[in-house]
Design a protein around this motif. Structure first.
Motif, PDB file in Angstrom:
ATOM      1  N   PHE A 254      75.318  58.089  -9.500  1.00  0.00           N
ATOM      2  CA  PHE A 254      76.755  57.829  -9.664  1.00  0.00           C
ATOM      3  C   PHE A 254      77.184  56.640  -8.791  1.00  0.00           C
ATOM      4  O   PHE A 254      77.868  55.721  -9.250  1.00  0.00           O
ATOM      5  CB  PHE A 254      77.567  59.083  -9.302  1.00  0.00           C
ATOM      6  CG  PHE A 254      79.031  58.805  -9.205  1.00  0.00           C
ATOM      7  CD1 PHE A 254      79.779  58.595 -10.357  1.00  0.00           C
ATOM      8  CD2 PHE A 254      79.657  58.694  -7.969  1.00  0.00           C
ATOM      9  CE1 PHE A 254      81.135  58.294 -10.280  1.00  0.00           C
ATOM     10  CE2 PHE A 254      81.004  58.389  -7.884  1.00  0.00           C
ATOM     11  CZ  PHE A 254      81.746  58.191  -9.044  1.00  0.00           C
ATOM     12  N   ALA A 255      76.747  56.656  -7.532  1.00  0.00           N
ATOM     13  CA  ALA A 255      77.170  55.597  -6.603  1.00  0.00           C
ATOM     14  C   ALA A 255      76.591  54.240  -7.005  1.00  0.00           C
ATOM     15  O   ALA A 255      77.215  53.202  -6.779  1.00  0.00           O
ATOM     16  CB  ALA A 255      76.759  55.956  -5.173  1.00  0.00           C
ATOM     17  N   ASP A 256      75.416  54.250  -7.607  1.00  0.00           N
ATOM     18  CA  ASP A 256      74.817  52.990  -8.036  1.00  0.00           C
ATOM     19  C   ASP A 256      75.645  52.386  -9.178  1.00  0.00           C
ATOM     20  O   ASP A 256      75.850  51.175  -9.242  1.00  0.00           O
ATOM     21  CB  ASP A 256      73.372  53.228  -8.499  1.00  0.00           C
ATOM     22  CG  ASP A 256      72.529  51.971  -8.405  1.00  0.00           C
ATOM     23  OD1 ASP A 256      72.493  51.355  -7.324  1.00  0.00           O
ATOM     24  OD2 ASP A 256      71.917  51.592  -9.418  1.00  0.00           O
ATOM     25  N   TRP A 257      76.108  53.271 -10.034  1.00  0.00           N
ATOM     26  CA  TRP A 257      76.984  52.825 -11.129  1.00  0.00           C
ATOM     27  C   TRP A 257      78.285  52.255 -10.540  1.00  0.00           C
ATOM     28  O   TRP A 257      78.765  51.204 -10.957  1.00  0.00           O
ATOM     29  CB  TRP A 257      77.259  54.018 -12.061  1.00  0.00           C
ATOM     30  CG  TRP A 257      78.374  53.813 -13.019  1.00  0.00           C
ATOM     31  CD1 TRP A 257      78.336  53.122 -14.197  1.00  0.00           C
ATOM     32  CD2 TRP A 257      79.705  54.301 -12.878  1.00  0.00           C
ATOM     33  NE1 TRP A 257      79.571  53.146 -14.792  1.00  0.00           N
ATOM     34  CE2 TRP A 257      80.425  53.863 -14.017  1.00  0.00           C
ATOM     35  CE3 TRP A 257      80.357  55.070 -11.906  1.00  0.00           C
ATOM     36  CZ2 TRP A 257      81.775  54.163 -14.193  1.00  0.00           C
ATOM     37  CZ3 TRP A 257      81.698  55.381 -12.087  1.00  0.00           C
ATOM     38  CH2 TRP A 257      82.397  54.922 -13.226  1.00  0.00           C
ATOM     39  N   LEU A 258      78.799  52.943  -9.506  1.00  0.00           N
ATOM     40  CA  LEU A 258      80.038  52.478  -8.878  1.00  0.00           C
ATOM     41  C   LEU A 258      79.825  51.130  -8.186  1.00  0.00           C
ATOM     42  O   LEU A 258      80.674  50.226  -8.264  1.00  0.00           O
ATOM     43  CB  LEU A 258      80.508  53.526  -7.862  1.00  0.00           C
ATOM     44  CG  LEU A 258      81.982  53.492  -7.491  1.00  0.00           C
ATOM     45  CD1 LEU A 258      82.852  53.874  -8.681  1.00  0.00           C
ATOM     46  CD2 LEU A 258      82.244  54.448  -6.327  1.00  0.00           C
ATOM     47  N   ALA A 259      78.672  50.980  -7.523  1.00  0.00           N
ATOM     48  CA  ALA A 259      78.366  49.717  -6.830  1.00  0.00           C
ATOM     49  C   ALA A 259      78.342  48.567  -7.835  1.00  0.00           C
ATOM     50  O   ALA A 259      78.875  47.478  -7.580  1.00  0.00           O
ATOM     51  CB  ALA A 259      77.029  49.818  -6.094  1.00  0.00           C
ATOM     52  N   ALA A 260      77.758  48.825  -9.009  1.00  0.00           N
ATOM     53  CA  ALA A 260      77.704  47.773 -10.034  1.00  0.00           C
ATOM     54  C   ALA A 260      79.085  47.544 -10.644  1.00  0.00           C
ATOM     55  O   ALA A 260      79.463  46.411 -10.943  1.00  0.00           O
ATOM     56  CB  ALA A 260      76.685  48.149 -11.110  1.00  0.00           C
ATOM     57  N   THR A 261      79.823  48.628 -10.804  1.00  0.00           N
ATOM     58  CA  THR A 261      81.163  48.516 -11.394  1.00  0.00           C
ATOM     59  C   THR A 261      82.044  47.599 -10.555  1.00  0.00           C
ATOM     60  O   THR A 261      82.738  46.724 -11.075  1.00  0.00           O
ATOM     61  CB  THR A 261      81.808  49.916 -11.491  1.00  0.00           C
ATOM     62  OG1 THR A 261      80.997  50.717 -12.332  1.00  0.00           O
ATOM     63  CG2 THR A 261      83.215  49.836 -12.067  1.00  0.00           C
ATOM     64  N   TYR A 262      81.999  47.811  -9.244  1.00  0.00           N
ATOM     65  CA  TYR A 262      82.854  47.004  -8.363  1.00  0.00           C
ATOM     66  C   TYR A 262      82.154  45.735  -7.892  1.00  0.00           C
ATOM     67  O   TYR A 262      82.793  44.865  -7.312  1.00  0.00           O
ATOM     68  CB  TYR A 262      83.340  47.858  -7.187  1.00  0.00           C
ATOM     69  CG  TYR A 262      84.438  48.801  -7.637  1.00  0.00           C
ATOM     70  CD1 TYR A 262      85.767  48.411  -7.582  1.00  0.00           C
ATOM     71  CD2 TYR A 262      84.133  50.049  -8.172  1.00  0.00           C
ATOM     72  CE1 TYR A 262      86.772  49.258  -8.033  1.00  0.00           C
ATOM     73  CE2 TYR A 262      85.130  50.900  -8.627  1.00  0.00           C
ATOM     74  CZ  TYR A 262      86.450  50.497  -8.559  1.00  0.00           C
ATOM     75  OH  TYR A 262      87.437  51.314  -9.005  1.00  0.00           O
TER      76      TYR A 262
END
Ligand SMILES: *Cc1c(COP(=O)(O)O)cnc(C)c1O
Length: 485
Positions: free
Chosen positions: A79-87
């Motif tokens: 989840f956090a990896d997706w968030l890191a890429a999102t932002y």
């Protein structure tokens, strides 16, 4: 995207590696010509999920992928990896008025140091890297800077002999250094890469094994002898643990002695703990005493390499690096004159990462570590490693009792970490052992040489480990391979 189900791939999780048909389909499906007009996200998404991803290994998703030391990805980390890429935060500079990202990174490094009981006061220099290869490069680069500068100081030269400033040749000439050697036992191949890239040279890595029986152990007498070679400065590289066997080069008493010798001769101690460092989370008990000993005293090192994408189970590519000598990081890795990157004017004590490591632009790879450490906590990480060791030791015990297989490097189960190294006693079976074990595609392990002969290695690195289930699967593969003569 549904946050509760990030894993929407359709690939078969019971396959450790894809079968021939899936691989061939994936290869044949690749579109090699750049479309003038894009195919559209929906079609490409379908192409990736239906055609390409079934051609990937199950390293993260299948619990029985035991090759290399791969680890897997926890849900929180995913989840956090997706968030890191999102932002898409670029954590090059500490800009606390603009983003909290570098503060998250610094907090994550503190959490990691708490997990590993490596005090912040001991290791004020810290950074996330792309992996243990990069961390080893940082360690050897700082070691190179330190030993040549120290040689100059000990010769009472009026100005510092800094490799970063003068270059290796000039600094060594001024400091009276004829050679830099790296002393090690069974180092990971990336140490040779670091020696090559940094101008020390692969041939300058000198192996000091204690004995033929224990080639991963450091010979301290040989160490003392090598340290006293005149005109030669030394970086000591400790394998904790050794990549094939998982064994540890030193114990606490030996580390203390190595520290004393290093201080006497102006040497640098680097620890490659890519996956071995995780043993610091284990309780101090009889069953783990060999592993407790193996990581004892590592806090005496000048620099330490760790991987997060291995046993911490965050996605590639994520490693970390700790050093006692934070003052040397900007000396070696600083971006002088890059005014637009400056963070002066901010009142924070968090240094800008771009002056501490190799990269300027950097991925926000701390975020998955932050999420995973907080979501699961110390006890979960400890019991995860205990489950991994339990599976490895049960398999090792089966091998010790077997007439077909032989445990390497020896039969002592108390020394087994989360890797099992073994071979078949019969040469002909041994020659095809890894391909036989991998034939079903339901488990996958690596082959590698041990003392010049082929060996097989099971590395238990995933959070999906289930000791009973996985033991059954591994033994089934071992038994079916043993029927082939
Ligand atoms: C995996 C490993 C490395 C290299 O790490 P990467 O993360 O692949 O760069 C270095 N040393 C040891 C002991 C390793 O196990």
């Amino acid at each position: 995207m549904n946050e509760n189900n990030l894993d929407f791939s359709s690939a078969d999780v019971s396959r450790a590696v894809p079968d021939e048909a899936a691989l061939q389909h994936a290869q044949a499906s690749l579109i090699p010509a750049l479309p003038a007009v894009g195919l559209g996200f929906e079609d490409v998404k379908k192409h990736m999920l239906d055609d390409i991803s079934p051609g990937f290994t199950g390293s993260s998703r299948c619990p029985n992928y035991y090759a290399y030391t791969t680890g897997a990805v926890t849900d929180a980390a995913l989840f956090a990896d997706w968030l890191a890429a999102t932002y898409d935060q670029n954590v090059h500079s500490h800009l606390p008025q603009e983003t909290v990202a570098t503060t998250v990174e610094a907090t994550t490094l503190s959490l990691l140091q708490q997990l590993l009981s490596l005090k912040e006061s001991h290791f004020p220099g810290r950074i996330f890297t792309t992996g243990a290869t990069a961390s080893n490069l940082l360690g050897i680069a700082l070691g190179r800077e330190f030993v040549v500068a120290e040689a100059g100081r000990r010769n009472s030269l009026p100005s510092p002999t800094s490799v970063a400033k003068l270059g290796l040749i000039e600094a060594c000439l001024r400091a009276g250094v004829q050679d830099i050697q790296v002393l090690a036992t069974l180092p990971h191949s990336s140490l040779y890469k670091a020696a090559s890239v940094l101008g020390i040279g692969r041939d300058s890595i000198v192996l000091l094994p204690l004995s033929e029986d224990e080639p991963w152990k450091f010979d301290l007498d040989a160490l003392a002898e090598n340290l006293s070679r005149s005109g030669v400065k030394t970086i000591i590289s400790i394998s904790a643990g050794e990549v094939a066997s998982g064994r540890f080069a030193t114990n606490g008493t030996e580390m203390a002695r190595i520290r004393t010798l290093a201080d006497q001769y102006g040497a640098w101690i680097h620890v490659d703990g890519a996956f071995g460092l995780q043993a610091l989370v284990l309780p101090r008990t009889e069953e783990y005493s060999a592993l407790n000993d193996g990581v004892a005293g590592l806090h005496l090192a000048d620099s330490i390499t760790g991987d997060a994408h291995k046993l911490l189970n965050v996605p590639y590519d994520c490693g970390f690096f700790f050093t006692r000598h934070s003052e040397l990081q900007p000396t070696v890795f600083g971006n002088p004159g890059a005014a637009y990157l400056s963070t002066s004017g901010t009142s924070s004590s968090i240094p800008s990462p771009l002056n501490l490591g190799l990269e300027n632009s950097r991925r926000f790879r701390a975020l998955p570590v932050y999420a995973s450490l907080l979501a699961y906590g110390r006890i979960w990480y400890r019991s995860l490693l205990e489950r991994q060791i339990a599976l490895a030791r049960r398999v090792a015990s089966y091998i010790v009792d077997s007439t077909v297989y032989e445990l390497l490097p020896g039969n002592d189960l108390t020394k087994v970490y989360m890797v099992v190294l073994f071979r078949a006693r019969s040469e002909s079976l041994n020659a095809q052992l890894v391909s036989l074990l991998n034939a079903s595609k339901r488990i996958h392990i690596s082959g590698l040489p041990w003392k010049g002969r082929p060996a097989a290695r099971i590395a238990v690195g995933t959070w999906r480990v289930d000791v009973d289930r996985d033991y059954g699967m591994i033994v089934e593969a071992l038994e079916s391979a043993s029927l082939v003569r």
